[in-house]
Design an enzyme around this catalytic site. Sequence first.
Site, mmCIF file in Angstrom:
data_model
loop_
_atom_site.group_PDB
_atom_site.id
_atom_site.type_symbol
_atom_site.label_atom_id
_atom_site.label_comp_id
_atom_site.label_asym_id
_atom_site.label_seq_id
_atom_site.Cartn_x
_atom_site.Cartn_y
_atom_site.Cartn_z
ATOM 1 N NE ARG A 65 57.963 27.612 37.822
ATOM 2 C CZ ARG A 65 58.490 26.397 38.020
ATOM 3 N NH1 ARG A 65 57.848 25.519 38.771
ATOM 4 N NH2 ARG A 65 59.640 26.063 37.486
ATOM 5 C CE1 TYR A 119 35.526 39.516 33.366
ATOM 6 C CE2 TYR A 119 36.806 37.534 33.771
ATOM 7 C CZ TYR A 119 36.641 38.746 33.138
ATOM 8 O OH TYR A 119 37.608 39.184 32.272
ATOM 9 C CG ASP A 184 34.553 36.099 41.770
ATOM 10 O OD1 ASP A 184 34.841 37.118 42.424
ATOM 11 O OD2 ASP A 184 34.964 35.893 40.614
ATOM 12 C CE LYS A 209 38.735 42.922 37.213
ATOM 13 N NZ LYS A 209 37.829 41.788 37.201
HETATM 14 C C1 LIG Z 1 37.819 40.506 36.516
HETATM 15 C C2 LIG Z 1 37.144 39.385 37.208
HETATM 16 C C3 LIG Z 1 37.708 38.107 37.231
HETATM 17 C C4 LIG Z 1 38.983 37.765 36.473
HETATM 18 O O1 LIG Z 1 40.083 38.390 37.055
HETATM 19 P P1 LIG Z 1 41.418 38.802 36.233
HETATM 20 O O2 LIG Z 1 42.251 39.412 37.306
HETATM 21 O O3 LIG Z 1 40.989 39.751 35.166
HETATM 22 O O4 LIG Z 1 41.983 37.564 35.673
HETATM 23 C C5 LIG Z 1 37.059 37.121 37.948
HETATM 24 N N1 LIG Z 1 35.913 37.387 38.607
HETATM 25 C C6 LIG Z 1 35.331 38.596 38.590
HETATM 26 C C7 LIG Z 1 34.060 38.820 39.322
HETATM 27 C C8 LIG Z 1 35.925 39.642 37.890
HETATM 28 O O5 LIG Z 1 35.328 40.835 37.869
#
Ligand SMILES: *Cc1c(COP(=O)(O)O)cnc(C)c1O
Length: 389
Positions: A65, A119, A184, A209
């Site tokens: 961890r 998101y 982000d 992603k």
């Molecule tokens: C999918 C997504 C998230 C969240 O990510 P996870 O890996 O699903 O927890 C945050 N920001 C954006 C822009 C996303 O597309």
Amino acid sequence: MDLTRSLDTEAVHAGREDLAELGLHAPPLDLSTTYPSRDSRAEAARIDGFAATGARLDGPPVYARLDNPTTARFETALARLEGTEAAVAFASGMAALTACVLARAAMGLRHVVAVRPLYGCSDHLLASGLLGTEVTWVDPDGIAAAVRPDTGLVMVESPANPTLAEVDLAAVARSCGEVPLLADNTFATPVLQRPAESGARIVLHSATKYLGGHGDVLGGVVACDEEFARRLRQVRFATGGVLHPMAGYLLLRGLSTLPVRVRAASAGAAELAARLAADPRVGRVHYPRIGGTMVAFEVHGDPHDVIAGVRLITPAVSLGSVDTLIQHPASISHRIVAEGDRRSAGVTDRLLRMSVGLEDVEDLWRDLDTALGSGRSGRTVPNQAEQPA
Ligand SMILES: *Cc1c(COP(=O)(O)O)cnc(C)c1O
């Protein structure tokens, strides 16, 4: 760091510099949950050091961890690609965002200023106050006025999920003053945009992603300066949202093809966006100024029929995979956002969001064309009253 190396070179070499010395080609995958030591006095000193500073431990991580050598390679590589001092990986994008918010809230800075759309679950995390924070939603030009003495973060997404709305990151960073800007960068990836160069102190990714890129790994990562990274490591240790080492391995592998994947899929997405914009069955088409593999568009017919009608394209949430995905944000990715907030952020009931993959663009277009044609309005000329202004 060798500043003369291009992004493409860093994508395949960063985080792997020591492999030849180790006599290895593929990075080692360390699945240990614990690390033996016969010197518990020395271990006590190392744990004290980590608790006090959050600096990465020299030598074995004591316990999984705290740190992991495979995940650390991914962190090193992502920091290099984003042009930041450090990066800290988490179990998911949401775990990464949670750690950023908690790191600031722990300093008494419980107010967040944010720009919609975000998101859906990021919006929910802030709007619900689940972490004991308070959010003020503003347009980009309202940021400076919304900042208070207890503001810990300003958060934006650009291009934003799902409308692909863009903000001027440099202008936004200036209006934040001393408050860190969290950008982000999931949709753009460092291939198209490096927010740290525009003044964002914190760059967030859902690594699930594009960074992973194959739809088979969940992860999140924050690229930032070493000072904030130390706080994030302390939060990660205490709250346990660690990335699994196998995910770290897959994400490092994903980075090596990231520039190639993003450029190739972007070419297909730009072509599909142009065809959709010229199609009478389609209303507004959103395609970012900086490009990318995402296309958002409003249909005159029933968007649910388009989702039900695709055969090559996968009708699923998420994005950034090698194959093309389409979903209806008002039903899926942004369902958890209150209807009024969703609508005012531009997430209409006719909006579809498509993540373009690496398939041949003619095959994709044939599939989309058929799916659009199966809708309620078919190939008929849309009702003028339905045309968006
Ligand atoms: C999918 C997504 C998230 C969240 O990510 P996870 O890996 O699903 O927890 C945050 N920001 C954006 C822009 C996303 O597309």
